[in-house]
Design a protein around this motif. Structure first.
Motif, PDB file in Angstrom:
ATOM      1  N   VAL B 183      -4.521  -3.913   8.224  1.00 18.63           N
ATOM      2  CA  VAL B 183      -5.397  -2.845   8.733  1.00 18.63           C
ATOM      3  C   VAL B 183      -5.235  -1.590   7.881  1.00 18.63           C
ATOM      4  O   VAL B 183      -6.217  -0.957   7.487  1.00 18.63           O
ATOM      5  CB  VAL B 183      -5.092  -2.535  10.212  1.00 18.63           C
ATOM      6  CG1 VAL B 183      -5.781  -1.253  10.650  1.00 18.63           C
ATOM      7  CG2 VAL B 183      -5.529  -3.691  11.085  1.00 18.63           C
ATOM      8  N   VAL B 186      -6.979  -2.193   4.571  1.00 20.06           N
ATOM      9  CA  VAL B 186      -8.437  -2.244   4.716  1.00 20.06           C
ATOM     10  C   VAL B 186      -8.983  -0.840   4.957  1.00 20.06           C
ATOM     11  O   VAL B 186      -9.979  -0.430   4.365  1.00 20.06           O
ATOM     12  CB  VAL B 186      -8.832  -3.189   5.870  1.00 20.06           C
ATOM     13  CG1 VAL B 186     -10.282  -2.998   6.254  1.00 20.06           C
ATOM     14  CG2 VAL B 186      -8.583  -4.630   5.466  1.00 20.06           C
ATOM     15  N   TRP B 187      -8.306  -0.102   5.805  1.00 19.33           N
ATOM     16  CA  TRP B 187      -8.787   1.244   6.123  1.00 19.33           C
ATOM     17  C   TRP B 187      -8.845   2.103   4.871  1.00 19.33           C
ATOM     18  O   TRP B 187      -9.817   2.769   4.592  1.00 19.33           O
ATOM     19  CB  TRP B 187      -7.863   1.892   7.165  1.00 19.33           C
ATOM     20  CG  TRP B 187      -8.333   3.233   7.627  1.00 19.33           C
ATOM     21  CD1 TRP B 187      -9.357   3.480   8.507  1.00 19.33           C
ATOM     22  CD2 TRP B 187      -7.814   4.512   7.256  1.00 19.33           C
ATOM     23  NE1 TRP B 187      -9.488   4.821   8.702  1.00 19.33           N
ATOM     24  CE2 TRP B 187      -8.565   5.481   7.942  1.00 19.33           C
ATOM     25  CE3 TRP B 187      -6.795   4.935   6.406  1.00 19.33           C
ATOM     26  CZ2 TRP B 187      -8.323   6.852   7.813  1.00 19.33           C
ATOM     27  CZ3 TRP B 187      -6.557   6.290   6.280  1.00 19.33           C
ATOM     28  CH2 TRP B 187      -7.308   7.230   6.973  1.00 19.33           C
ATOM     29  N   TRP B 189      -8.716   1.159   1.574  1.00 17.61           N
ATOM     30  CA  TRP B 189      -9.291   0.709   0.303  1.00 17.61           C
ATOM     31  C   TRP B 189     -10.663   0.082   0.393  1.00 17.61           C
ATOM     32  O   TRP B 189     -11.274  -0.199  -0.640  1.00 17.61           O
ATOM     33  CB  TRP B 189      -8.311  -0.201  -0.432  1.00 17.61           C
ATOM     34  CG  TRP B 189      -7.097   0.559  -0.844  1.00 17.61           C
ATOM     35  CD1 TRP B 189      -5.846   0.432  -0.334  1.00 17.61           C
ATOM     36  CD2 TRP B 189      -7.025   1.620  -1.806  1.00 17.61           C
ATOM     37  NE1 TRP B 189      -4.996   1.323  -0.921  1.00 17.61           N
ATOM     38  CE2 TRP B 189      -5.701   2.074  -1.834  1.00 17.61           C
ATOM     39  CE3 TRP B 189      -7.964   2.236  -2.646  1.00 17.61           C
ATOM     40  CZ2 TRP B 189      -5.277   3.107  -2.663  1.00 17.61           C
ATOM     41  CZ3 TRP B 189      -7.539   3.259  -3.472  1.00 17.61           C
ATOM     42  CH2 TRP B 189      -6.213   3.684  -3.474  1.00 17.61           C
TER      43      TRP B 189
END
Lengths: 320, 313, 280, 155
Positions: B183, B186-187, B189
């Motif tokens: 998470v 993902v947040w 990049w």
């Protein structure tokens, strides 16, 4: 042989006063209210989840040294000896297993983040009121008194470490925070140079350096003003050298701390059994010991000369 | 072609200021060497910073290093490494965590860029979506450490929404612990890929799209059949760059999980760091570095070179 | 007809739901973290999370007084600007060589430069550490400058190279027939023309340098070379535990200038991030 | 003096022929036009004369002197390019002045020379009078782009 004293930690148990008194049905007596770890297991399981957001017990179960310390301290209450006379690791004995079982039982009542909790995480959970009891060092008590950091000012009691019922007290020496320097050792300066550039790790490096046989030259290094400028511990140590007692670390100690803790952590998260963890740890530690000159003709450090310091509890009465 | 012409030299005589002609014979050697001379300082600098460490690591990996005290052990470090469960776990973790994160990032970035690129407020969206990427990675790791673990905010929100009853022990379960790392990655990049994909989508020829629309294709069809294939080289480059960074993931592991539980979130970078700077077993860490280096070179030759070939010019 | 219009509106609505949801996902953690920075320390880690905390500037004072944040900021700025200058001096000629000349080994040299971007910091960390130790450079801003320059050199070279490839070759030919030497052409024509590209490369390099963590952690182990990113780690050690509100504020202090600069070069961003492979 | 001879000029890239065996004699002040379909080697030939391309074989002589080993910058040839090749970072005035600076013509003469060149291509004096008012080249394609391009070659 000289010793360098600093940062002497004691494992202690800290209790949230109001909650524990409710379970005990009376005021806490520091000496007798939680006499054994079995009692702590019972209390923490009753406390666990009683108040939403508050877990029964906090303990340091993260990989590496944190798990090692927790296991060692608890197992010491069962009288664990880490090595036999020939420096063979004997973790998987009665005491070692008893310590492991105790931690595993406690972990059932533990705060959800304990498996990743090092000192910082454990401290935060304790001061934030997320745990009802906590196994940590003495400073978790002093810090809980600070209103700028603590939610539990006035609502905690620190007791001495509980025994394991049937166990005898044996201070584990493997990761004790007191360092020493063998006057008879070779290669004195090299290891200490590490300190000149490694302050975040300086304490580790210093211990490791000591264990690797830092000889008489250490004093000139410790009193070096440049080193003292970057490493406050060095300054303090230099000042108290003459008054030190010693409990030497083993060479390769930091590697050992890591491998033991990693295995204990695996047991805590149910990847392997406690017995397997201790066996794996013993095998890994034996290899490290061998690489550091044990099991040969001549041990790397003359431990006989520090025997009194190594085994503090042997001929001495318990303080309580 | 036809309007290329040479002006006569007649005018030259009308310029009294020009110095007398003298033809300088050029040095052929200098001419051949010149491009090498230009690139030499940069290459020398990089060699210093890669060749020296490479050689140092190879030599050191043959020793058991105890500070100033080096014991020669031959290939023992390598034999240990290939038999080390933690090394293989770290390799697998890097692959699994990186793979899941990269896939998610790619899908999300495609989805969002697909909806955003022709929006009239795209400039605004782009600035908003950029924000996570511009935080220091170490700060981002702390954001998510606090949200998942120390501050229990996410557990609390899930309890309030009625999904769960008790706080979740993120660090006790293999996949939940990995999820926190995913998470956070993902947040931070997804914006990286988003920015690149949007630029590629905006840069594509509108006429092709209009022609397809006249042929009766809908939005999704256009995206699937036209935009996406046209973006392939761009996606390749972006994924390769992101993949490189994910394969070296360190900061989040260092701050958030430290490899807990039981080493199942330990990436290869963290493994090397831990062996080197926590266990102080530099020889062993160097052996891991050398193996890692060889793998990097293989990946670079097989994948990166190709992606950058197709993507350039 | 009417149904088609409704369909169109629905698809608009759907689009805004998706974009809005993503915007929330991006911004909510940031705003919440800002609120962490502006609350007292006792309201960060608690039994139940506190969503409406008391306002407090504790962390703000702590950041500027207890910690010499200004000094860390200076270290960051000096080491980063220094590294970018080193990189530009090395990268511009290298990029020119790679973009404009054909010679044996050009592809290999270019790829070698590119491949240094792939090196995991952890791989070279240990030798670099000892290299700097032997050079007596540990804990200095110089070491950081060199290491940042090394990390970003490939990135900057490739970005600049891509901008150079865009310049019509005729321009150089014209300058050559006008009597300019190769270096003259580089200095008087190429560099001014691709200035936006050079700035982009520098800014992206600077951002990567600000973000660099592992090397900084190893090299800057004392206050004399702490940068912003290590200062963050500084708030996590010691007997005070992790000081989240100070971390949050430091993160925002570093974020604001980066954000402003990036918004300014937004147009070039995708191109810079892909090292020139995508022309935005 | 500016008599140009091309003797057996050939240009080959790998297996591809650019120019194959060209022999031309151009006398001083002669005006000559190359015509041909695209790709037949007109530009390559001219680039070789200007020194931007090295012939694979053959010899280029100007005023009887062998030019093969002389850099474009030292040949003092002038060439107007298809895409004008104006330097976008300079004003038109600066564009015209550029060769003067490169060839180390004394600064004092620059202004006169630039104006004369501009006059020669009938650019009109407006764009030249005040260099500061000169439009930047990158502004737009202006009618005088081609001319200023030519003016640059008028020294």
């Amino acid at each position: 042989m000289y010793g360098i004293p600093f940062d002497c930690d004691f494992q202690m148990v800290h209790l949230r006063k109001s909650m524990v008194e409710e379970v005990l049905g009376g005021p806490i007596d520091r000496w007798s209210s939680v006499p054994t770890y079995d009692e702590l297991i019972r209390i923490s399981s009753e406390l666990n989840g009683k108040v939403p957001g508050v877990a029964g017990v906090g303990l340091m179960g993260a990989r590496g040294m944190w798990s090692t310390y927790t296991w060692e301290h608890v197992a010491a209450q069962a009288g664990m000896m880490l090595f036999d006379e020939n420096w063979e690791p004997i973790f998987n004995g009665d005491a070692g297993n008893k310590g492991m079982d105790t931690i595993l039982a406690l972990s059932k009542n533990a705060i959800e983040g304990y498996a990743g909790a090092g000192w910082g995480e454990n401290r935060a959970a304790w001061l934030g009121g997320q745990v009802a009891t906590n196994i940590s060092w003495q400073d978790s008590g002093t810090q809980a008194m600070r209103p700028d950091q603590s939610q539990i000012v006035g609502d905690f009691v620190t007791i001495y470490e509980p025994r394991i019922s049937g166990g005898r007290f044996a201070p584990p020496n493997i990761a004790g925070s007191t360092s020493c320097v063998a006057a008879s050792s070779q290669n004195p300066e090299g290891a200490f140079l590490m300190l000149a550039f490694l302050t975040t790790s300086s304490i580790m490096a210093m211990n490791e350096a000591n264990a690797n046989g830092v000889g008489p030259g250490y004093r000139s290094v410790l009193t070096n003003p440049n080193l003292q400028a970057v490493s406050q511990p060095a300054e303090v140590m230099a000042a108290s050298l003459e008054y030190a007692w010693c409990a030497p670390r083993l060479p390769g100690m930091f590697e050992m701390e890591q491998v033991i803790g990693n295995e204990v952590n695996r047991a805590l998260v149910n990847q392997i059994s406690g017995k397997e963890a201790l066996d794996n740890a013993a095998a890994a530690v034996r290899k490290i010991m061998k690489q550091n000159g044990f099991y040969g003709a001549k041990p790397p450090v003359d431990y006989a000369s520090v025997a009194p310091g190594l085994w503090v509890g042997k001929d001495k009465a318990l303080p309580f | 072609m036809t309007d290329t012409s040479m002006s006569g030299t007649g005018v030259a005589s009308a310029s009294p200021g020009m110095p007398d002609r003298h033809f300088k014979r050029r040095s052929k050697r200098l001419r051949v060497m010149f491009p090498y001379l230009l690139v030499t300082p940069a290459v020398a600098f990089l060699l210093m910073i890669t060749l020296y460490p490479g050689a140092y690591a190879i030599i050191q990996s043959l020793f058991y290093v105890k500070f100033a005290n080096w014991q020669f052990v031959g290939t023992e470090n390598y034999r240990d490494l290939f038999g080390d469960r933690e090394f293989w776990t770290a390799l697998w973790n890097t692959f699994v965590i990186g793979g899941v994160a990269l896939t998610l990032e790619c899908v999300l970035a495609l989805l969002i860029s697909f909806y955003a690129y022709r929006d009239p407020w795209i400039k605004g969206w782009r600035i908003i979506f950029l924000v996570p990427m511009l935080f220091m990675p170490s700060a981002v790791a702390f954001i998510w450490k606090l949200a998942f673990m120390d501050g229990r905010v996410i557990s609390d929100l899930l309890i309030r929404l009625g999904f769960i009853d008790n706080n979740i022990g993120w660090t006790s379960s293999i996949w939940l612990s990995r999820l926190t790392l995913i998470v956070a990655d993902v947040w931070q990049w997804t914006p990286f890929l988003f920015i690149i994909f949007v630029a590629a989508l905006q840069g594509q020829d509108e006429e092709v799209e209009e022609a397809a629309r006249l042929d009766g294709a809908g939005w999704a069809q256009i995206f699937w059949n036209i935009s996406l294939p046209m973006m392939r080289p761009v996606i390749a480059v972006a994924v390769v760059l992101r993949g490189i960074d994910i394969m070296t993931m360190f900061t989040n592991v260092y701050i958030m999980t430290q490899g807990t539980p039981g080493g199942t979130t330990e990436t290869i970078s963290y493994f090397i760091y831990r062996i080197g700077f926590k266990s102080f077993n530099f020889g062993y860490a160097s052996a891991a570095s050398v193996v890692m280096l060889i793998m990097t070179l293989i990946i670079a030759q097989l994948i990166v070179k190709r992606a950058f070939k197709s993507g350039k010019e | 007809m009417a149904s088609q219009r409704r369909k169109k509106n629905e698809s608009h609505l759907f689009r805004y739901i998706i974009l809005g949801a993503w915007a929330l996902f991006c911004l909510v953690p940031v705003l919440w973290f800002l609120s962490i920075g502006l609350r007292p320390r006792t309201e960060i880690i608690t039994q139940q999370p506190i969503y409406w905390p008391h306002f407090s500037l504790d962390a703000w004072h702590m950041v500027w007084t207890d910690w010499p944040m200004g000094y860390y900021l200076r270290n960051s700025v000096v080491s980063i600007i220094g590294s970018v200058v080193i990189d530009l001096v090395l990268a511009i000629p290298a990029a020119y060589s790679l973009a404009r000349y054909t010679y044996r080994g050009r592809e290999d040299i270019g790829f070698y430069i590119l491949s240094t971007r792939m090196m995991a910091p952890a791989i070279v960390a240990i030798p670099i550490f000892f290299l700097f130790k032997n050079m007596d450079l540990l804990d200095t801003v110089w070491a950081l400058m060199i290491i940042y320059a090394a990390i970003n050199l490939s990135l900057i070279t490739w970005i600049i190279r891509s901008y150079m490839l865009d310049i019509p070759k005729e321009l150089e030919d014209a300058a050559r027939t006008d009597g300019a030497s190769d270096l003259r052409i580089l200095w008087e024509i190429i560099i001014p023309v691709i200035l936006p590209g050079i700035i982009t490369a520098g800014v992206i390099g600077a951002i990567f340098a600000i973000n660099e963590f592992l090397f900084t952690l190893l090299i800057a182990s004392t206050k004399s070379a702490y940068t912003m990113s290590v200062a963050l780690a500084n708030f996590t050690g010691g007997s005070d535990g992790v000081i989240y509100n100070a971390i949050a504020l430091v993160a925002f202090i570093a974020f604001v200038p980066v954000f402003l600069v990036v918004v300014a070069i937004q147009k070039h961003l995708s191109r810079g991030l892909t090292m020139g492979a995508v022309k935005g | 003096m500016a008599q140009i001879e091309l003797v057996g000029i050939q240009k080959k890239w790998g297996a591809v022929w650019g120019v194959r065996d060209v022999n031309i004699d151009i006398s001083d002040e002669e005006f000559i036009v190359f015509l041909g379909p695209s790709g037949c080697g007109k530009t390559t030939t001219m680039r070789m004369i200007a020194g931007l391309e090295d012939p694979s074989e053959g010899e280029i002589r100007v005023g009887g002197e062998r030019m093969n080993d002389i850099d474009a910058r030292d040949r003092d040839a002038a060439m107007v390019f298809q895409g004008y090749a104006l330097y976008p970072n300079m004003s038109i005035y600066e564009n015209i002045r550029f060769p003067l600076r490169m060839r180390k013509v004394p600064k004092a003469e620059h202004d006169t020379l630039v104006r004369r060149a501009a006059d020669l291509v009938e650019m009109g004096i407006i764009s030249i009078v005040n260099p500061q008012l000169c439009p930047a080249v990158s502004d737009k394609e202006l009618p005088w782009h081609g001319r200023s391009c030519a003016a640059r070659k008028c020294f």
